[in-house]
Write an enzyme that holds these catalytic residues in place. Structure first.
Site, PDB file in Angstrom:
ATOM      1  CB  SER A 211      55.702  30.850  61.458  1.00  0.00           C
ATOM      2  OG  SER A 211      55.676  31.657  62.530  1.00  0.00           O
ATOM      3  CD  GLU A 212      50.776  29.841  66.574  1.00  0.00           C
ATOM      4  OE1 GLU A 212      49.793  29.173  67.358  1.00  0.00           O
ATOM      5  OE2 GLU A 212      51.947  29.166  66.480  1.00  0.00           O
TER       6      GLU A 212
ATOM      7  CG  ASP B   7      51.915  29.057  57.195  1.00  0.00           C
ATOM      8  OD1 ASP B   7      50.823  29.439  56.920  1.00  0.00           O
ATOM      9  OD2 ASP B   7      52.973  29.665  56.866  1.00  0.00           O
TER      10      ASP B   7
ATOM     11  CG  LEU C 146      24.567  49.946  39.105  1.00  0.00           C
ATOM     12  CD1 LEU C 146      25.640  50.694  39.790  1.00  0.00           C
ATOM     13  CD2 LEU C 146      23.294  50.102  39.617  1.00  0.00           C
TER      14      LEU C 146
ATOM     15  CD  GLU D  29      28.367  51.267  48.165  1.00  0.00           C
ATOM     16  OE1 GLU D  29      28.999  50.102  48.310  1.00  0.00           O
ATOM     17  OE2 GLU D  29      27.348  51.125  47.543  1.00  0.00           O
TER      18      GLU D  29
ATOM     19  CE  LYS E  82      30.828  50.570  37.301  1.00  0.00           C
ATOM     20  NZ  LYS E  82      31.881  49.653  36.916  1.00  0.00           N
TER      21      LYS E  82
ATOM     22  CG  ASP F 240      38.050  47.700  36.230  1.00  0.00           C
ATOM     23  OD1 ASP F 240      37.006  47.175  35.958  1.00  0.00           O
ATOM     24  OD2 ASP F 240      38.952  48.205  35.569  1.00  0.00           O
TER      25      ASP F 240
ATOM     26  NE  ARG G 191      24.914  42.051  36.091  1.00  0.00           N
ATOM     27  CZ  ARG G 191      24.357  42.036  34.725  1.00  0.00           C
ATOM     28  NH1 ARG G 191      24.975  41.241  34.021  1.00  0.00           N
ATOM     29  NH2 ARG G 191      23.182  42.941  34.630  1.00  0.00           N
TER      30      ARG G 191
ATOM     31  CE1 TYR H 217      27.097  44.901  44.518  1.00  0.00           C
ATOM     32  CE2 TYR H 217      29.233  44.615  44.153  1.00  0.00           C
ATOM     33  CZ  TYR H 217      28.036  44.474  43.635  1.00  0.00           C
ATOM     34  OH  TYR H 217      27.793  43.506  42.510  1.00  0.00           O
TER      35      TYR H 217
ATOM     36  CE  LYS I  17      25.057  50.050  45.109  1.00  0.00           C
ATOM     37  NZ  LYS I  17      25.254  48.873  45.939  1.00  0.00           N
TER      38      LYS I  17
ATOM     39  CE  LYS J 175      32.537  52.566  33.778  1.00  0.00           C
ATOM     40  NZ  LYS J 175      32.008  51.930  32.808  1.00  0.00           N
TER      41      LYS J 175
ATOM     42  CB  CYS K   5      72.836  46.129  14.802  1.00  0.00           C
ATOM     43  SG  CYS K   5      72.522  46.216  16.559  1.00  0.00           S
TER      44      CYS K   5
ATOM     45  CB  CYS L 187      77.063  45.409  16.810  1.00  0.00           C
ATOM     46  SG  CYS L 187      75.723  44.458  15.813  1.00  0.00           S
TER      47      CYS L 187
ATOM     48  CB  CYS M  18      70.978  42.435  15.683  1.00  0.00           C
ATOM     49  SG  CYS M  18      72.731  42.399  15.673  1.00  0.00           S
TER      50      CYS M  18
ATOM     51  CB  CYS N  16      74.875  42.317  19.002  1.00  0.00           C
ATOM     52  SG  CYS N  16      73.963  43.868  19.413  1.00  0.00           S
TER      53      CYS N  16
END
Length: 668
Positions: free
Chosen positions: A35-36, A38, A84, A114, A116, A118, A137, A223, A287, A311, A405, A408, A423, A428
C-alpha cells in the site's frame, strides 16, 4: 507546487520507489507494505501528469506498458549472442573437460556452474546507467527490439546503480505460479493454454501490446556482461558479483567448481532439487571462469569452446496402465483418464493421466495392461506419450468407449465435427454436479464458500438438485454438513443472498450454455437486457450481433427451447435472482446511430459526475472503444481536471478534445 519543488520531490520518489522495487523484486525482502509503494507511485504519477517535462524514461511509472506497436524493429547486437554446445551425460562433460585441459595445456582453471533457466534469452543496453534498449537473441547477431515489453519486468532496473555504458544478458522467464494463473485465465476464456512456461514467456515478450506483457508477471535472471573486462573484472564469477552490485537480479544458486568432479556433483544435486524451484530449469550451464582463458579457448562459428550446457534428461517415466475410467463434464463430454501404477514424474507422484478422447486412444494403440511412457506437459499436466509395445505379453485388453453414459446410462452421441462423445441428458448427475460447481465459480455467480466438496455433499444428500435449489438452503441444512460450523453457514447464506443481485451476464455465464463464455454472456446481456428477451430471441436476432456466430446462436436457441430450462428460469425468478442487465441499457440500433459508434476515445484527468469505469462502460455501450493511450488513431479525448501528458499529445496530434460537460451532454 512550483516546478523546482516538484522536481525535487520527483527525484525523491524515484529513489524511494527504485529502492523498494529492488528490495521486493530482486532481494525478495520488502521493507514497506504494498500500500505504501502504491501510494508513492500514485503521487509520482500525479506529479508527472501535472509537470509532463519531469517524466523521464527511467521513471517507475513507465513500467505499465504503453502504446501498442505495429511491428518489432531489428537490433544488431554489439557482441554476438552465441548458443552453447550441449552435454547429455557424464561422458560428454568429461570430454568437454579433456578438451579444455588440452587446449590450455594446464590444470589451473575453474568452472562456474549456473542453473539453466528455461525462458527467453535477452540483451539489455545501458547508456550512462540508463536502460535504453532491450532485444531478443534472434539469430545471435540480429534480434528484435522488445524494450517496451522488458520495461514491464520489475526486476530489470531502468537505471543501474552506477553510470556504466554496457550491454548485459539474461534469461526472461515466467514463474510457475504465473504460468498456472495465466493458463487458468486462458481456460476460462476458452483459449488454448500455453504448453509450458518457456513458451508463455516468449509469447508474452513478443506481444506488440506491452500491456499484455505487463499483465503476465514475468521475471528475469541476468547472467553475463558483454564487455565485462572493460568494467574492471577478470572472471565470470566476478562479473556476476558486479551485476549484483549494479542492482540486477542474478541467480544465487551458482557455484565455482575447481574440478569436473565437483561440476558433476553439483549437477547431480540439482536433479533432485529441480522440482522444488519456483521457476523452470532445463539444465546446468558450465563456463570456464577466467576471461583470459576464455579468450585463449576461443569459439567456433556457433558456440564458445569455453562453455557447455548440460541438458537434464526428459521428464519421462514408464509405468503400467491398470485401468481407464470415464468422467462426465458439465457440458456432457465424456473424458477417458488413465489409472496408473503410482510413479514419480518431475518431483510428484502421478497416478492418473489424461487420454483426452477415444480417437487418441486408438491412434496410440493404448490397451489396458500396457506399459506406457508418461510425461508432464510443461512439467505440470501428466499425459501418456506412447506405449512400450515390446513389453506386451498378449494379456493386454483393447479398450472401447461405451455406448451409454457411465453416470446416467443415457445414449452417448458424437456431434458432427467433434471428436468427443457426449451425454445429452440434462438430468445427468455428473453434469448437474459439474454445472453447480461452474455456477458458483468466480466469473459466474461468485458464491464464496461453495467449493467442490460442499457442492458434492449438497448434491449427494439431495439438498440441491439444480442451481435454483441453492437459494432455498437453510442454516439447519448447512450446519449438518461435514466441516460446516455456524459461522461458515452464516457466511455462505450471505454469499448466496448477495449473488441474487448480480447483473444478468453473471447468471448467463453461470448457466453454462454451450459456447457462451464470460465475454459472450456480457455481449448478450448488454444487447437483450433481460432474460425473457434473450430467451425468446431467434437465430436472426442473435446472429445480427457481431460477436455471435451461427454455432453459438444455435446453441442458445436450443437451450431456451428446453422445457426444463423454462422451469429452471421460473424457479430462479421466484427465488429473487436478478434477471436484468445492470450496465448501461441501450439497444444495438441506438448504439449504431450514436456519436461514439466506431470511434476510439481516451479518458484522462479527473471526472466528477462519473467514475472512469462508468464513463468507459457508457461509451462502449454506445459503440465506442476506450483506449488507454493517445495516438494518430484516436478520435476523441475526454479531458477532466488535471489532465496531463495525454491532453498535451492530443493537442499535438490535433485530436478533438471535450470536457466532462460535453461528454455528459452527449451521453444524456
Amino acid at each position: 507546487m512550483d516546478i523546482k519543488t516538484a522536481e525535487k520531490r520527483v527525484q525523491e520518489l524515484h529513489n524511494l520507489l527504485n529502492q523498494y522495487s529492488y528490495e521486493y523484486y530482486v532481494l525478495d525482502q520488502p521493507s514497506v507494505p504494498d500500500s505504501e509503494y502504491d501510494r508513492l507511485l500514485q503521487e509520482l504519477a500525479q506529479l508527472e501528469e501535472a509537470f509532463p517535462e519531469l517524466q523521464s524514461p527511467d521513471s517507475p511509472t513507465q513500467r505499465v506498458g504503453g502504446e501498442a506497436l505495429d511491428t518489432f524493429q531489428k537490433v544488431r547486437h554489439d557482441v554476438p549472442m552465441l548458443s552453447l554446445a550441449n552435454a547429455f551425460n557424464e561422458e560428454d562433460l568429461r570430454d568437454f573437460d579433456r578438451r579444455i585441459r588440452q587446449a590450455l595445456d594446464e590444470d589451473s582453471y575453474s568452472y562456474v556452474c549456473e542453473l539453466k533457466i528455461d525462458g527467453l534469452a535477452v540483451s539489455l543496453k545501458y547508456e550512462d546507467g540508463l536502460f535504453v534498449q532491450g532485444s531478443t537473441r534472434g539469430d545471435g547477431t540480429v534480434g528484435e527490439d522488445i524494450t517496451a515489453n522488458l520495461k514491464t519486468i520489475r526486476s530489470i532496473p531502468l537505471r543501474m546503480k552506477e553510470p556504466y555504458t554496457t550491454e548485459v544478458r539474461g534469461e526472461a522467464y515466467m514463474p510457475k505460479q504465473s504460468f498456472i494463473a495465466l493458463n487458468a485465465v486462458r481456460d476460462e476464456k476458452g483459449e488454448e493454454p500455453f504448453a509450458n512456461p518457456r513458451n508463455a514467456a516468449a509469447g508474452s515478450l513478443r506481444q506488440l501490446d506491452p500491456r499484455i506483457a505487463a499483465s503476465r508477471n514475468l521475471d528475469i535472471f541476468l547472467y553475463a556482461v558483454a564487455d565485462a573486462e572493460n568494467l574492471g573484472v577478470k572472471t565470470h564469477s566476478e562479473s556476476l558479483d558486479l551485476l549484483d552490485r549494479l542492482g540486477f537480479k542474478t541467480n544465487k544458486e551458482r557455484k565455482v567448481c575447481r574440478s569436473i568432479d565437483e561440476v558433476i556433483e553439483y549437477i547431480g544435486s540439482w536433479m533432485d532439487k529441480r522440482p522444488k524451484l519456483p521457476y523452470e530449469i532445463d539444465g546446468i550451464v558450465v563456463k570456464v571462469d577466467s576471461f583470459e582463458q576464455q579468450k585463449e579457448l576461443g569459439a567456433t562459428a556457433k558456440s564458445p569452446r569455453w562453455a557447455i550446457a548440460f541438458k537434464f534428461p526428459a521428464e519421462e517415466v514408464v509405468t503400467k496402465l491398470v485401468d481407464i475410467t470415464l468422467s462426465v463434464g458439465r457440458t456432457g463430454v465424456v473424458t477417458p483418464t488413465a489409472i496408473l501404477q503410482p510413479v514419480r514424474v518431475a518431483g510428484t507422484t502421478v497416478q492418473r493421466a489424461t487420454l483426452h478422447n477415444e480417437d487418441l486412444i486408438k491412434e496410440k494403440d493404448i490397451k489396458l495392461g500396457d506399459y506406457v511412457v508418461i510425461k508432464k506437459a510443461g512439467d505440470i499436466i501428466p499425459e501418456v506419450v506412447n506405449v512400450v509395445t515390446e513389453r506386451r505379453t498378449g494379456e493386454e485388453v483393447d479398450f472401447s468407449m461405451p455406448d451409454n453414459c457411465p453416470e446416467c446410462d443415457s445414449e452417448l452421441v458424437r456431434l458432427e465435427g467433434e471428436v468427443a462423445l457426449r451425454c445429452m441428458n440434462p438430468k445427468c448427475p455428473a453434469q448437474i454436479r459439474e454445472g453447480l460447481i461452474h455456477f458458483v465459480s468466480r466469473n459466474a455467480m461468485n458464491i464464496d464458500g461453495l467449493g467442490e466438496k460442499v457442492i458434492t455433499q449438497l448434491y449427494r444428500t439431495g439438498l440441491v438438485q439444480d442451481v435454483s435449489d441453492l437459494y432455498s438452503l437453510t442454516k439447519e441444512q448447512l450446519v449438518a454438513l461435514e466441516r460446516m460450523g455456524d459461522k461458515s453457514a452464516d457466511n455462505l447464506l450471505q454469499a448466496i443472498e448477495a449473488s441474487k443481485l448480480n447483473s444478468l451476464e453473471k447468471l448467463l455465464f453461470g448457466l453454462g450454455i454451450r459456447h457462451v463464455g464470460a465475454k459472450a454472456a456480457k455481449t448478450l446481456a448488454q444487447h437483450f437486457e433481460t432474460m425473457d428477451t434473450l430467451a425468446s430471441a431467434d437465430m436472426e436476432q442473435l446472429t445480427a450481433i457481431h460477436e455471435i456466430g451461427d454455432k453459438m446462436a444455435d446453441a442458445i436457441v436450443a437451450y431456451f427451447e428446453l422445457p426444463e430450462v423454462s422451469e429452471l428460469i421460473r424457479k430462479l425468478k421466484d427465488a429473487g435472482v436478478n434477471m436484468t442487465y445492470k450496465g448501461p441499457k441501450l439497444a444495438a440500433a441506438e448504439a449504431s446511430d450514436s456519436f461514439f459508434a466506431g470511434k476510439t476515445v481516451v479518458l484522462t484527468g479527473k471526472l466528477h459526475e462519473l467514475t472512469r469505469n462508468e464513463a468507459k462502460e457508457r461509451i462502449e455501450a454506445l459503440g465506442g472503444k476506450v483506449s488507454g493511450s493517445v495516438s494518430k488513431n484516436t478520435d476523441l479525448v475526454i479531458a477532466g481536471e488535471e489532465a496531463g501528458s495525454k491532453l498535451d499529445k492530443a493537442v499535438q496530434l490535433n485530436v478533438e478534445v471535450w470536457d466532462e460537460k460535453q461528454l455528459l451532454d452527449e451521453l444524456n
